[in-house]
Design an enzyme around this catalytic site. Structure first.
Site, short mmCIF file in Angstrom:
data_model
loop_
_atom_site.label_atom_id
_atom_site.label_comp_id
_atom_site.label_asym_id
_atom_site.label_seq_id
_atom_site.Cartn_x
_atom_site.Cartn_y
_atom_site.Cartn_z
N ARG A 104 -28.14 -8.02 -125.81
CA ARG A 104 -27.50 -6.79 -125.31
C ARG A 104 -28.58 -5.96 -124.64
O ARG A 104 -29.55 -5.55 -125.28
CB ARG A 104 -26.84 -6.00 -126.43
CG ARG A 104 -26.44 -4.60 -125.96
CD ARG A 104 -25.57 -3.87 -126.96
NE ARG A 104 -24.25 -4.46 -127.03
CZ ARG A 104 -23.20 -3.87 -127.63
NH1 ARG A 104 -23.35 -2.68 -128.20
NH2 ARG A 104 -22.03 -4.45 -127.66
N HIS A 131 -18.88 -7.02 -120.14
CA HIS A 131 -18.82 -7.23 -121.59
C HIS A 131 -17.83 -8.37 -121.85
O HIS A 131 -16.74 -8.16 -122.38
CB HIS A 131 -18.37 -5.93 -122.26
CG HIS A 131 -18.66 -5.86 -123.73
ND1 HIS A 131 -19.31 -6.86 -124.44
CD2 HIS A 131 -18.39 -4.89 -124.65
CE1 HIS A 131 -19.41 -6.52 -125.70
NE2 HIS A 131 -18.87 -5.33 -125.87
N GLN A 134 -16.22 -9.10 -125.42
CA GLN A 134 -15.19 -8.12 -125.78
C GLN A 134 -13.85 -8.49 -125.16
O GLN A 134 -12.81 -8.50 -125.83
CB GLN A 134 -15.61 -6.72 -125.29
CG GLN A 134 -14.56 -5.66 -125.54
CD GLN A 134 -14.37 -5.38 -127.02
OE1 GLN A 134 -15.33 -5.13 -127.72
NE2 GLN A 134 -13.14 -5.44 -127.50
N ASP A 222 -11.57 2.92 -122.42
CA ASP A 222 -12.92 2.78 -122.98
C ASP A 222 -13.51 4.19 -123.04
O ASP A 222 -12.97 5.13 -122.43
CB ASP A 222 -13.75 1.87 -122.03
CG ASP A 222 -15.12 1.48 -122.59
OD1 ASP A 222 -15.46 1.87 -123.72
OD2 ASP A 222 -15.84 0.76 -121.88
N CYS A 261 -12.02 -1.07 -126.93
CA CYS A 261 -13.11 -1.91 -127.45
C CYS A 261 -13.81 -1.28 -128.65
O CYS A 261 -14.42 -1.97 -129.45
CB CYS A 261 -14.12 -2.20 -126.35
SG CYS A 261 -14.93 -0.71 -125.71
N ARG A 289 -13.10 -9.93 -132.55
CA ARG A 289 -14.47 -10.14 -132.07
C ARG A 289 -15.13 -11.24 -132.91
O ARG A 289 -15.82 -12.10 -132.39
CB ARG A 289 -15.30 -8.85 -132.17
CG ARG A 289 -14.88 -7.71 -131.26
CD ARG A 289 -15.07 -8.03 -129.79
NE ARG A 289 -16.40 -8.48 -129.45
CZ ARG A 289 -17.46 -7.70 -129.21
NH1 ARG A 289 -17.32 -6.40 -129.25
NH2 ARG A 289 -18.64 -8.22 -128.90
N1 CP Z 1 -17.04 -3.06 -128.78
C1 CP Z 1 -18.36 -3.28 -129.01
O1 CP Z 1 -19.02 -4.08 -128.35
O2 CP Z 1 -18.86 -2.56 -130.04
P1 CP Z 1 -20.38 -2.45 -130.49
O3 CP Z 1 -21.10 -1.63 -129.43
O4 CP Z 1 -20.32 -1.78 -131.81
O5 CP Z 1 -20.97 -3.83 -130.56
N1 NVA Z 2 -18.49 0.90 -122.22
C1 NVA Z 2 -19.07 1.05 -123.53
C2 NVA Z 2 -18.72 -0.12 -124.37
C3 NVA Z 2 -19.28 -0.09 -125.77
C4 NVA Z 2 -18.92 -1.31 -126.55
C5 NVA Z 2 -20.58 1.22 -123.40
O1 NVA Z 2 -21.18 0.51 -122.59
O2 NVA Z 2 -21.15 2.07 -124.08
#
Ligand code: CP
Ligand code: NVA
Length: 306
Positions: A104, A131, A134, A222, A261, A289
């Site tokens: 990530r 993502h 997700q 989101d 998400c 997930r």
């Molecule tokens: N939805 C999601 O990816 O959550 P986290 O940021 O907690 O991994």
């Molecule tokens: N769009 C959000 C998703 C988190 C899982 C972010 O990037 O913070």
């Protein structure tokens, strides 16, 4: 051929559907899988987090263990990566130690460079651009709740985000219509819409949330402020009319589901009554997930001869 999992747009529908079908099977046998030796015994997944995570971190960790493997949790800052060692060299070294990498990081180019230099599978655990893990879980959830995606309509209201881009990637692959409502300044980059249309996807972009959600099978949103965004105050002002409220949700099909998400901000992008209401499937979505990570890991490792 090393099997990376970087973006939904990289795959055929058959591959994506096979991962979802496999995840649904694994969900059904999840308890049994905890007591039999898993197919990934002896394998290690390195997880690199340059940004916070609850779901991705825990679900990948548990999924790998459920398949019999191990995990190593790393942060960019505590590796030499944080002191300037190149991504390429990091990829070459990790390829000698572990069997797959989940990363990530905000920069999509970093993930691509890692994949280009690794001889083991690399999985995109979220970048500022996309993502995919997700949205595969989101698709699994919608298929479980409402059957195949073909002919369905999904509405997105709020800001563009990494999650929306993966939904755009999924639209041509799964044959559903995607109606997007965002203010112009927080709209997705047109290159993603162009790509989806070239691939035969039915993706519409406008700035009217009511028009977007009317009659749809699913409403998705989101957070307004994603990781890396620095204009939080402006976003809160401009995005207010895009909130998924009970009033907005009532315009969707009466059987429509609501997905997010997570993490969610009740009172901002979604009204608490929707988030915690009968149409919300966010907890199943979060649970999925875990199951979809197993499907993704199994698919990646199958390519590596595991
Ligand atoms: N939805 C999601 O990816 O959550 P986290 O940021 O907690 O991994
Ligand atoms: N769009 C959000 C998703 C988190 C899982 C972010 O990037 O913070």
């Amino acid at each position: 051929m090393v099997r990376h999992f970087l973006d939904i747009s990289d795959f055929s529908r058959a591959t994506l559907q096979s991962i979802i079908d496999d995840s649904i099977r694994r969900k059904a046998t999840a308890k049994a899988a905890r007591v039999v030796p898993g197919p990934l015994a002896g394998k290690t997944l390195a997880m690199i987090f340059e940004n916070p995570s609850t779901r991705t971190r825990i679900s990948f960790d548990l999924a790998m263990r459920a398949l019999g493997g191990d995990t190593i949790m790393l942060t960019g800052a505590e590796m030499q990566l944080g002191r300037g060692e190149t991504i390429g060299d990091t990829a070459r070294v990790l390829s000698r130690y572990v069997d797959a990498i989940m990363i990530r990081t905000l920069e999509a180019a970093k993930v691509e460079e890692l994949a280009a230099n690794a001889t083991i599978p690399v999985i995109n655990g979220l970048t500022r651009r996309s993502h995919p893990c997700q949205v595969l879980a989101d698709l699994m959830t919608m298929i479980e709740k409402r059957g195949p995606m073909d002919g369905k309509t999904v509405a997105w209201t709020g800001s563009s985000s990494n999650v929306l881009i993966s939904w755009i990637h999924a639209a041509p692959r799964f044959g559903f219509r995607l109606k997007i409502a965002t203010p112009a300044e927080y709209a997705p980059d047109p290159s993603f819409l162009d790509w989806a249309r070239r691939e035969g996807g039915e993706v519409e972009l406008g700035d009217d949330p009511e028009a977007a959600v009317r009659g749809v099978d699913c409403v998705v949103t989101d957070t307004w402020v994603s990781m890396g965004d620095t204009d939080g105050e402006r976003r809160h002002n401009v995005l207010k009319p895009y909130q998924v409220s009970s009033r907005l949700m009532a315009l969707a099909h009466p059987d429509a589901i609501f997905m997010h998400c997570l993490p969610a901000h009740r009172g901002d992008e979604v009204e608490g009554a929707v988030m915690d209401g009968p149409q919300s499937v966010v907890w199943d979505e979060a649970e999925n997930r875990l199951h979809v990570q197993k499907g993704i890991l199994a698919w990646c490792f199958a390519g590596a001869g595991a």
